[in-house]
Design a protein around this motif. Structure first.
Motif, PDB file in Angstrom:
ATOM      1  N   PRO A 202      11.441   4.833 -11.933  1.00 34.24           N
ATOM      2  CA  PRO A 202      10.302   4.520 -11.070  1.00 34.24           C
ATOM      3  C   PRO A 202       9.270   5.648 -11.059  1.00 34.24           C
ATOM      4  N   VAL A 203       8.026   5.262 -10.811  1.00 31.78           N
ATOM      5  CA  VAL A 203       6.947   6.244 -10.648  1.00 31.78           C
ATOM      6  C   VAL A 203       6.641   6.284  -9.147  1.00 31.78           C
ATOM      7  N   ALA A 204       7.196   7.258  -8.469  1.00 35.78           N
ATOM      8  CA  ALA A 204       7.132   7.286  -7.004  1.00 35.78           C
ATOM      9  C   ALA A 204       5.699   7.337  -6.488  1.00 35.78           C
ATOM     10  N   GLU A 205       4.821   8.030  -7.227  1.00 36.73           N
ATOM     11  CA  GLU A 205       3.442   8.166  -6.749  1.00 36.73           C
ATOM     12  C   GLU A 205       2.680   6.847  -6.787  1.00 36.73           C
ATOM     13  N   ASP A 206       3.216   5.839  -7.484  1.00 36.27           N
ATOM     14  CA  ASP A 206       2.568   4.527  -7.555  1.00 36.27           C
ATOM     15  C   ASP A 206       3.033   3.579  -6.447  1.00 36.27           C
ATOM     16  N   PHE A 207       3.892   4.051  -5.574  1.00 39.51           N
ATOM     17  CA  PHE A 207       4.342   3.219  -4.455  1.00 39.51           C
ATOM     18  C   PHE A 207       3.122   2.801  -3.629  1.00 39.51           C
ATOM     19  N   GLU A 208       2.949   1.504  -3.424  1.00 42.15           N
ATOM     20  CA  GLU A 208       1.745   0.973  -2.777  1.00 42.15           C
ATOM     21  C   GLU A 208       1.865   1.056  -1.253  1.00 42.15           C
ATOM     22  N   ILE A 209       1.745   2.266  -0.757  1.00 39.16           N
ATOM     23  CA  ILE A 209       1.943   2.533   0.667  1.00 39.16           C
ATOM     24  C   ILE A 209       0.978   1.739   1.542  1.00 39.16           C
ATOM     25  N   GLU A 210      -0.275   1.641   1.138  1.00 39.81           N
ATOM     26  CA  GLU A 210      -1.263   0.926   1.966  1.00 39.81           C
ATOM     27  C   GLU A 210      -0.912  -0.545   2.086  1.00 39.81           C
ATOM     28  N   TYR A 211      -0.447  -1.138   0.999  1.00 38.88           N
ATOM     29  CA  TYR A 211      -0.076  -2.551   1.029  1.00 38.88           C
ATOM     30  C   TYR A 211       1.057  -2.788   2.022  1.00 38.88           C
ATOM     31  N   TYR A 212       2.098  -1.959   1.956  1.00 36.93           N
ATOM     32  CA  TYR A 212       3.264  -2.170   2.812  1.00 36.93           C
ATOM     33  C   TYR A 212       2.957  -1.889   4.279  1.00 36.93           C
ATOM     34  N   VAL A 213       2.173  -0.836   4.533  1.00 32.30           N
ATOM     35  CA  VAL A 213       1.813  -0.535   5.925  1.00 32.30           C
ATOM     36  C   VAL A 213       0.929  -1.655   6.483  1.00 32.30           C
ATOM     37  N   SER A 214       0.001  -2.142   5.685  1.00 34.53           N
ATOM     38  CA  SER A 214      -0.858  -3.233   6.149  1.00 34.53           C
ATOM     39  C   SER A 214      -0.045  -4.484   6.452  1.00 34.53           C
ATOM     40  N   GLU A 215       0.966  -4.737   5.630  1.00 34.89           N
ATOM     41  CA  GLU A 215       1.839  -5.890   5.849  1.00 34.89           C
ATOM     42  C   GLU A 215       2.580  -5.738   7.176  1.00 34.89           C
ATOM     43  N   TRP A 216       3.125  -4.547   7.426  1.00 30.05           N
ATOM     44  CA  TRP A 216       3.830  -4.288   8.686  1.00 30.05           C
ATOM     45  C   TRP A 216       2.875  -4.412   9.867  1.00 30.05           C
ATOM     46  N   CYS A 217       1.676  -3.856   9.735  1.00 31.14           N
ATOM     47  CA  CYS A 217       0.692  -3.920  10.816  1.00 31.14           C
ATOM     48  C   CYS A 217       0.356  -5.362  11.173  1.00 31.14           C
ATOM     49  N   GLY A 218       0.195  -6.209  10.150  1.00 30.58           N
ATOM     50  CA  GLY A 218      -0.137  -7.601  10.394  1.00 30.58           C
ATOM     51  C   GLY A 218       0.931  -8.320  11.189  1.00 30.58           C
TER      52      GLY A 218
END
Length: 245
Positions: A202-218
């Motif tokens: 895996p390429v850890a720096e490519d983890f889509e943090i904004e996508y997952y946080v936005s999903e949780w926020c929603g």
């Protein structure tokens, strides 16, 4: 005697302010331990309070109550002598005074209101291990997030239960609750991201943090204001096997 009574009353109020009105009734032994550890009561006095609490004396204390009648009720319930009962009567009537009652009414869900009125910052430290059978890669991610409750946001089921038990939860305690919830969610997603493929590192720096946080926020009634994060890994570490030289 008066000074001892004041210290004891102040400590009991501090416990209610921190844990809620039902704390003395639901956790009498913890109250006993708190009194001893704080030094606000000796073992005999703390024991008297514990005995009174398990006999529900505190639930009979009313603002402006008659101290003599209340002392007699304590004697009846707890089989204590008049001196001890008079002492407890004074403590509990001072504790459940009109002034304190008004203070507790004001504090009711005050922390939730303050929390919902402003942005808050969360820090997340993620870690996972990718293993291809021959070696491992330690992956990590650090993120600083700023979130804001949406208008009309309501507590989730677990927080609602906590607030029901202790409506005096502070803004900071509620912040910690949501930061922990978000952290656990991201831990699971990062673990899945890093370990989903057995053959490609895996390429850890490519983890889509904004996508997952936005999903949780929603799902939880928040808006993502900003996200600053970065990931990496410690490099491939071959496994040592027996018989290798």
């Amino acid at each position: 005697m008066v000074e001892s009574m004041q210290k004891l009353t102040i400590k009991l109020k501090e416990l209610i302010d921190l844990y809620g009105l039902t704390y003395l009734t639901e956790e009498p032994y913890k109250v006993y331990q708190e009194l001893l550890q704080s030094g606000k009561a000796d073992r005999k006095t703390a024991g008297l309070v514990l005995y009174a609490l398990v006999n529900d004396v505190q639930n009979e204390a009313k603002p402006g109550g008659d101290p003599v009648a209340f002392s007699e009720e304590i004697q009846r319930r707890c089989s204590l002598n008049k001196k001890s009962a008079d002492y407890l009567s004074a403590v509990f009537l001072n504790l459940y005074s009109k002034e304190n009652e008004n203070s507790w009414k004001k504090k009711n869900l005050e922390g939730l209101s303050l929390f919902l009125a402003e942005e808050f910052v969360c820090t997340w430290e993620g870690s996972a291990v990718w293993d291809d059978g021959n070696g491992t890669v330690d992956c990590y991610y650090h993120a600083e997030l700023v979130l804001s409750p949406c208008e009309g946001a309501v507590p989730d089921q677990n927080l609602s239960q906590l607030l029901k038990k202790n409506p005096f939860m502070t803004k900071e305690a509620i912040h910690q609750y949501y930061e922990k919830e978000l952290g656990q969610y991201l831990d699971g997603e990062f673990e899945e991201y890093c370990t989903c493929d057995d053959y490609y590192q895996p390429v850890a720096e490519d983890f889509e943090i904004e996508y997952y946080v936005s999903e949780w926020c929603g799902k939880c009634g928040f808006e993502l204001i900003s996200c600053d994060g970065d990931g990496g890994d410690g490099g491939y570490e071959p496994k040592l096997r027996k018989g290798w030289y």
